[in-house]
Design a protein around this motif. Structure first.
Motif, PDB file in Angstrom:
ATOM      1  N   THR A  33     -25.483 -14.833 -27.618  1.00  0.00           N
ATOM      2  CA  THR A  33     -26.392 -15.405 -28.486  1.00  0.00           C
ATOM      3  C   THR A  33     -26.280 -16.897 -28.411  1.00  0.00           C
ATOM      4  O   THR A  33     -27.147 -17.684 -28.515  1.00  0.00           O
ATOM      5  CB  THR A  33     -26.272 -14.490 -29.979  1.00  0.00           C
ATOM      6  N   VAL A  34     -24.918 -17.229 -28.316  1.00  0.00           N
ATOM      7  CA  VAL A  34     -24.704 -18.782 -28.016  1.00  0.00           C
ATOM      8  C   VAL A  34     -25.515 -19.385 -26.867  1.00  0.00           C
ATOM      9  O   VAL A  34     -26.171 -20.445 -26.889  1.00  0.00           O
ATOM     10  CB  VAL A  34     -23.219 -19.228 -28.199  1.00  0.00           C
ATOM     11  N   ASP A  35     -25.554 -18.377 -26.034  1.00  0.00           N
ATOM     12  CA  ASP A  35     -26.065 -18.729 -24.701  1.00  0.00           C
ATOM     13  C   ASP A  35     -27.417 -18.756 -24.784  1.00  0.00           C
ATOM     14  O   ASP A  35     -28.034 -19.615 -24.270  1.00  0.00           O
ATOM     15  CB  ASP A  35     -25.597 -17.755 -23.515  1.00  0.00           C
ATOM     16  N   GLU A  36     -28.107 -17.982 -25.598  1.00  0.00           N
ATOM     17  CA  GLU A  36     -29.640 -17.984 -25.638  1.00  0.00           C
ATOM     18  C   GLU A  36     -29.908 -18.972 -26.639  1.00  0.00           C
ATOM     19  O   GLU A  36     -31.060 -19.816 -26.306  1.00  0.00           O
ATOM     20  CB  GLU A  36     -29.931 -16.407 -26.704  1.00  0.00           C
ATOM     21  N   GLU A  63     -21.526 -28.684 -25.712  1.00  0.00           N
ATOM     22  CA  GLU A  63     -20.573 -28.232 -26.747  1.00  0.00           C
ATOM     23  C   GLU A  63     -20.767 -26.742 -27.114  1.00  0.00           C
ATOM     24  O   GLU A  63     -19.829 -25.788 -27.222  1.00  0.00           O
ATOM     25  CB  GLU A  63     -20.747 -29.038 -28.038  1.00  0.00           C
ATOM     26  N   LEU A  64     -21.819 -26.261 -26.669  1.00  0.00           N
ATOM     27  CA  LEU A  64     -22.384 -24.776 -26.795  1.00  0.00           C
ATOM     28  C   LEU A  64     -21.522 -23.875 -25.555  1.00  0.00           C
ATOM     29  O   LEU A  64     -21.323 -22.796 -25.678  1.00  0.00           O
ATOM     30  CB  LEU A  64     -23.745 -24.586 -26.936  1.00  0.00           C
ATOM     31  N   PHE A  65     -21.422 -24.611 -24.567  1.00  0.00           N
ATOM     32  CA  PHE A  65     -20.799 -23.903 -23.530  1.00  0.00           C
ATOM     33  C   PHE A  65     -19.330 -24.040 -23.921  1.00  0.00           C
ATOM     34  O   PHE A  65     -18.793 -22.850 -23.564  1.00  0.00           O
ATOM     35  CB  PHE A  65     -21.119 -24.972 -22.032  1.00  0.00           C
ATOM     36  N   THR A  66     -18.941 -24.806 -24.231  1.00  0.00           N
ATOM     37  CA  THR A  66     -17.303 -24.818 -24.777  1.00  0.00           C
ATOM     38  C   THR A  66     -17.221 -24.024 -25.857  1.00  0.00           C
ATOM     39  O   THR A  66     -16.529 -23.085 -25.874  1.00  0.00           O
ATOM     40  CB  THR A  66     -17.027 -26.495 -25.251  1.00  0.00           C
ATOM     41  N   LEU A  67     -18.166 -23.795 -26.917  1.00  0.00           N
ATOM     42  CA  LEU A  67     -17.991 -22.828 -27.732  1.00  0.00           C
ATOM     43  C   LEU A  67     -17.965 -21.424 -27.295  1.00  0.00           C
ATOM     44  O   LEU A  67     -17.380 -20.469 -27.727  1.00  0.00           O
ATOM     45  CB  LEU A  67     -19.102 -22.837 -28.783  1.00  0.00           C
ATOM     46  N   GLY A  68     -18.893 -21.308 -26.251  1.00  0.00           N
ATOM     47  CA  GLY A  68     -18.873 -19.894 -25.606  1.00  0.00           C
ATOM     48  C   GLY A  68     -17.726 -19.702 -24.864  1.00  0.00           C
ATOM     49  O   GLY A  68     -17.226 -18.516 -24.932  1.00  0.00           O
ATOM     50  N   ALA A  69     -17.103 -20.627 -24.332  1.00  0.00           N
ATOM     51  CA  ALA A  69     -15.866 -20.294 -23.445  1.00  0.00           C
ATOM     52  C   ALA A  69     -14.836 -19.849 -24.775  1.00  0.00           C
ATOM     53  O   ALA A  69     -13.973 -18.784 -24.361  1.00  0.00           O
ATOM     54  CB  ALA A  69     -15.399 -21.539 -22.989  1.00  0.00           C
TER      55      ALA A  69
END
Length: 190
Positions: A33-36, A63-69
């Motif tokens: 969902t973060v990726d979406e 930052e969302l990629f970081t959060l996803g990781a």
């Protein structure tokens, strides 16, 4: 790097650290969902917006990629046997949250005060912001649920909460930038 690996053909995927889980796992739903959300922010950035806002949105996307990781790493896989941290990337921190707050404060200086809720819409770019805001809220709900099952970094929830507020304020700013009408929600009396 080959795009297809065939390792997910039976409905399972790997988390950071190698743990295999079903693709419907709450952790996968959370970072999916973060990726979406990240994709919708890219859609906002692709609209006719000012260069400064575009720059801020690129920072948010990173930052969302970081959060996803961070979400893709189960707590038991965060530290190696040697005691060294496994997740070798930046993390969301208080500065990331403060940036969103500063940006909202700056945008709010040029916006009329809110006296009502507003109906989403008025311009395509504004609508994309509201869709992104709703996806962000869904991500926040999923991450909050995940946190009840498995400990996550508490700043992830704070960041998503603040980001949804930022996207709302950005929608209001873009309403003005695009000479669109902000329609207040006024409940009809029954």
């Amino acid at each position: 790097m080959k795009i297809y690996t065939k390792t997910g053909d039976k409905g399972k995927t790997s988390l950071f650290g190698g743990t295999r889980v079903p693709k419907y796992h709450l952790r996968i739903e959370s970072y999916g969902t973060v990726d979406e959300l990240n994709s919708y922010i890219g859609l906002i950035r692709d609209q006719k917006i000012d260069e400064y806002t575009s720059h801020v949105l690129i920072k948010i996307q990173n930052e969302l990629f970081t959060l996803g990781a961070m979400l893709a790493t189960p707590p038991e896989k965060k530290v190696l046997k040697s005691g060294k941290e496994r997740l070798n990337i930046n993390k969301i921190d208080i500065k990331s949250i403060e940036l969103l707050e500063v940006e909202m404060d700056n945008m709010n200086e040029n916006l009329p005060p809110m006296t009502n809720f507003v109906l989403p819409g008025g311009h395509t770019t504004v609508s994309f912001c509201h869709i992104a805001r709703c996806i962000c809220r869904r991500a926040e709900r999923l991450v909050t649920q995940l946190n009840e099952e498995s400990t996550i970094d508490e700043l992830i929830v704070v960041y998503l909460n603040r980001l949804s507020d930022y996207l709302f304020v950005l929608a209001r700013k873009l309403t003005i930038d695009n000479n669109a009408q902000e329609i207040p929600w006024i409940p009809e009396k029954l």
